[in-house]
Design a protein around this motif. Structure first.
Motif, mmCIF file in Angstrom:
data_model
loop_
_atom_site.group_PDB
_atom_site.id
_atom_site.type_symbol
_atom_site.label_atom_id
_atom_site.label_comp_id
_atom_site.label_asym_id
_atom_site.label_seq_id
_atom_site.Cartn_x
_atom_site.Cartn_y
_atom_site.Cartn_z
ATOM 1 N N ARG A 91 0.831 -1.193 0.000
ATOM 2 C CA ARG A 91 0.000 0.000 0.000
ATOM 3 C C ARG A 91 0.876 1.257 0.000
ATOM 4 N NH1 ARG A 91 -4.640 -1.408 4.573
ATOM 5 N NH2 ARG A 91 -5.531 -3.227 3.478
ATOM 6 N N VAL A 92 0.354 2.284 -0.628
ATOM 7 C CA VAL A 92 1.078 3.548 -0.666
ATOM 8 C C VAL A 92 1.119 4.150 0.737
ATOM 9 C CG1 VAL A 92 1.167 5.854 -1.655
ATOM 10 C CG2 VAL A 92 0.369 3.936 -3.048
ATOM 11 N N SER A 93 2.298 4.272 1.280
ATOM 12 C CA SER A 93 2.477 4.828 2.618
ATOM 13 C C SER A 93 3.811 5.535 2.679
ATOM 14 C CB SER A 93 2.405 3.725 3.689
ATOM 15 O OG SER A 93 3.468 2.811 3.513
ATOM 16 N N LEU A 94 4.059 6.188 3.803
ATOM 17 C CA LEU A 94 5.317 6.910 3.971
ATOM 18 C C LEU A 94 6.504 5.958 3.943
ATOM 19 C CD1 LEU A 94 6.687 9.620 4.509
ATOM 20 C CD2 LEU A 94 6.392 9.199 6.960
ATOM 21 N N VAL A 95 6.363 4.820 4.635
ATOM 22 C CA VAL A 95 7.456 3.844 4.670
ATOM 23 C C VAL A 95 7.694 3.257 3.291
ATOM 24 C CG1 VAL A 95 8.229 1.659 5.657
ATOM 25 C CG2 VAL A 95 6.995 3.309 7.090
ATOM 26 N N PHE A 96 6.603 2.898 2.585
ATOM 27 C CA PHE A 96 6.733 2.328 1.256
ATOM 28 C C PHE A 96 7.398 3.324 0.303
ATOM 29 C CE2 PHE A 96 4.880 2.058 -3.026
ATOM 30 C CZ PHE A 96 5.356 0.814 -3.410
ATOM 31 N N GLY A 97 6.966 4.585 0.386
ATOM 32 C CA GLY A 97 7.561 5.606 -0.466
ATOM 33 C C GLY A 97 9.035 5.808 -0.173
ATOM 34 N N PHE A 98 9.405 5.723 1.096
ATOM 35 C CA PHE A 98 10.809 5.888 1.475
ATOM 36 C C PHE A 98 11.659 4.742 0.934
ATOM 37 C CE2 PHE A 98 14.258 4.988 4.501
ATOM 38 C CZ PHE A 98 14.963 6.180 4.402
ATOM 39 N N VAL A 99 11.161 3.516 1.087
ATOM 40 C CA VAL A 99 11.908 2.349 0.602
ATOM 41 C C VAL A 99 12.056 2.406 -0.918
ATOM 42 C CG1 VAL A 99 11.891 -0.162 0.392
ATOM 43 C CG2 VAL A 99 11.206 0.912 2.545
ATOM 44 N N ARG A 100 10.994 2.781 -1.605
ATOM 45 C CA ARG A 100 11.058 2.889 -3.065
ATOM 46 C C ARG A 100 12.052 3.968 -3.483
ATOM 47 N NH1 ARG A 100 7.730 1.364 -7.266
ATOM 48 N NH2 ARG A 100 7.864 2.662 -9.123
ATOM 49 N N THR A 101 12.088 5.060 -2.745
ATOM 50 C CA THR A 101 13.033 6.129 -3.044
ATOM 51 C C THR A 101 14.466 5.663 -2.847
ATOM 52 O OG1 THR A 101 11.415 7.805 -2.384
ATOM 53 C CG2 THR A 101 13.716 8.488 -2.480
ATOM 54 N N ILE A 102 14.692 4.846 -1.823
ATOM 55 C CA ILE A 102 16.033 4.312 -1.572
ATOM 56 C C ILE A 102 16.505 3.486 -2.759
ATOM 57 C CG2 ILE A 102 17.372 2.715 -0.151
ATOM 58 C CD1 ILE A 102 16.903 5.409 1.143
ATOM 59 N N PHE A 103 15.595 2.690 -3.328
ATOM 60 C CA PHE A 103 15.958 1.875 -4.483
ATOM 61 C C PHE A 103 16.337 2.742 -5.682
ATOM 62 C CE2 PHE A 103 13.991 -1.805 -2.411
ATOM 63 C CZ PHE A 103 14.818 -2.827 -2.855
ATOM 64 N N LEU A 104 15.665 3.866 -5.848
ATOM 65 C CA LEU A 104 15.881 4.710 -7.023
ATOM 66 C C LEU A 104 16.906 5.807 -6.789
ATOM 67 C CD1 LEU A 104 12.167 5.142 -8.182
ATOM 68 C CD2 LEU A 104 13.807 3.385 -8.857
ATOM 69 N N LEU A 105 17.409 5.932 -5.562
ATOM 70 C CA LEU A 105 18.322 7.015 -5.223
ATOM 71 C C LEU A 105 19.594 7.051 -6.073
ATOM 72 C CD1 LEU A 105 18.204 9.338 -3.208
ATOM 73 C CD2 LEU A 105 19.558 7.960 -1.625
ATOM 74 N N PRO A 106 20.221 5.900 -6.403
ATOM 75 C CA PRO A 106 21.434 5.962 -7.222
ATOM 76 C C PRO A 106 21.236 6.597 -8.595
ATOM 77 C CG PRO A 106 21.251 3.826 -6.157
ATOM 78 C CD PRO A 106 19.954 4.536 -5.913
ATOM 79 N N MET A 107 19.997 6.702 -9.062
ATOM 80 C CA MET A 107 19.753 7.307 -10.369
ATOM 81 C C MET A 107 19.918 8.821 -10.326
ATOM 82 S SD MET A 107 16.400 5.124 -11.609
ATOM 83 C CE MET A 107 16.416 5.832 -13.257
ATOM 84 N N VAL A 108 19.772 9.428 -9.138
ATOM 85 C CA VAL A 108 19.802 10.886 -9.038
ATOM 86 C C VAL A 108 21.016 11.404 -8.268
ATOM 87 C CG1 VAL A 108 17.303 11.084 -9.229
ATOM 88 C CG2 VAL A 108 18.319 10.808 -6.981
ATOM 89 N N VAL A 109 21.646 10.566 -7.474
ATOM 90 C CA VAL A 109 22.835 10.997 -6.741
ATOM 91 C C VAL A 109 24.005 11.128 -7.711
ATOM 92 C CG1 VAL A 109 24.504 10.368 -4.956
ATOM 93 C CG2 VAL A 109 22.077 9.954 -4.587
ATOM 94 N N PRO A 110 24.757 12.219 -7.665
ATOM 95 C CA PRO A 110 25.912 12.366 -8.567
ATOM 96 C C PRO A 110 26.881 11.204 -8.435
ATOM 97 C CG PRO A 110 25.431 14.444 -7.475
ATOM 98 C CD PRO A 110 24.554 13.409 -6.825
#
Length: 260
Positions: A91-110
């Motif tokens: 379900r869409v939640s704060l924790v779920f959004g945070f975990v998903r962001t962690i997975f995608l973080l290397p795409m935006v970090v220099p």
């Protein structure tokens, strides 16, 4: 279907020209017989492609790129698929959004930031200047692409198919192996291709974590530009682009067959 207005066609053509013009300009220079990258081309020759296969530095870099690319593809595909399965259906939640962001973080970090951090960490664990270290570094960048592709593929699967298999007595791991993964295979294949392409094209992380023995083709091209520009760079770029197009065509054909 109504034809597109002339303005849209013109705009689309301009965008394509803007994206493809640098490639169109550099690729013919791969076939020059001159030692300089200039126009007009005095004559045509395959000497620079021969140099890619005969010169020790270029040959070793191609071999290293294939080793690192294959390892990155395998590791990123497994980890990205597992991550996508773990994120599926949540379900869409704060924790779920945070975990998903962690997975995608290397795409935006220099990449420089990642490179410095990995260099410090790998030095402590003995992974610096090793093939395993380069593979792990490239995998960090490649996993998000696998997650995006596999997640999109999993979202298109009808959950009733899995429920039907479970209702007939199939264990969860059997449902995963015989129903879920085959249906998600187009996304898994696409993610693997993106992972391989990401590894093949990565330079910055390679500069930080790789040693002289792990010099990849992209790093060799970067070093050649700095030290001695030659049309061999254009030949390597031609191989890059031709290989990418070939892989893309094969993936498209495979996905069409999988969907039939």
């Amino acid at each position: 279907m109504k034809p597109l207005p002339i303005a849209k066609l013109f705009f689309g053509g301009a965008v394509v020209f803007f994206l493809m013009a640098p490639l169109v300009a550099i690729l013919p220079l791969a076939f020059t017989d001159s030692v300089f990258l200039n126009y007009p081309i005095p004559g045509f020759s395959m000497r620079w492609f021969v140099e890619l296969l005969t010169a020790d530095a270029w040959r070793r870099s191609i071999f290293n790129s294939l080793i690192v690319g294959a390892g990155t593809t395998a590791l990123a595909t497994v980890l990205g698929t597992i991550g996508s399965l773990g994120l599926r259906g949540k379900r869409v939640s704060l924790v779920f959004g945070f975990v998903r962001t962690i997975f995608l973080l290397p795409m935006v970090v220099p990449a420089v930031v990642l490179g410095v951090g990995m260099q410090l960490m790998f030095a402590q664990y003995g992974l610096a200047n090793t093939y395993l270290g380069v593979i792990v570094a490239h995998t960090v960048l490649a996993v998000p692409f696998v997650v995006v592709n596999v997640t999109a593929s999993l979202q298109g699967i009808d959950r009733r198919l899995e429920q039907a298999a479970a209702s007939m007595g199939a264990a969860p791991h059997v449902v995963l192996r015989t129903v879920t993964l085959p249906l998600a295979m187009p996304g898994i294949i696409s993610g693997a291709v993106f992972a391989f392409a990401t590894s093949l094209d990565e330079v910055v992380l390679t500069l930080f974590v790789a040693g002289p023995n792990q010099r990849t083709l992209a790093r060799q091209m970067f070093s050649t530009i700095r030290e001695n520009i030659s049309p061999a760079i254009a030949a390597a770029a031609f191989v890059f682009i031709a290989g990418t197009l070939l892989i893309g065509i094969l993936v498209s054909v495979g996905r069409k067959r999988a969907l039939q």
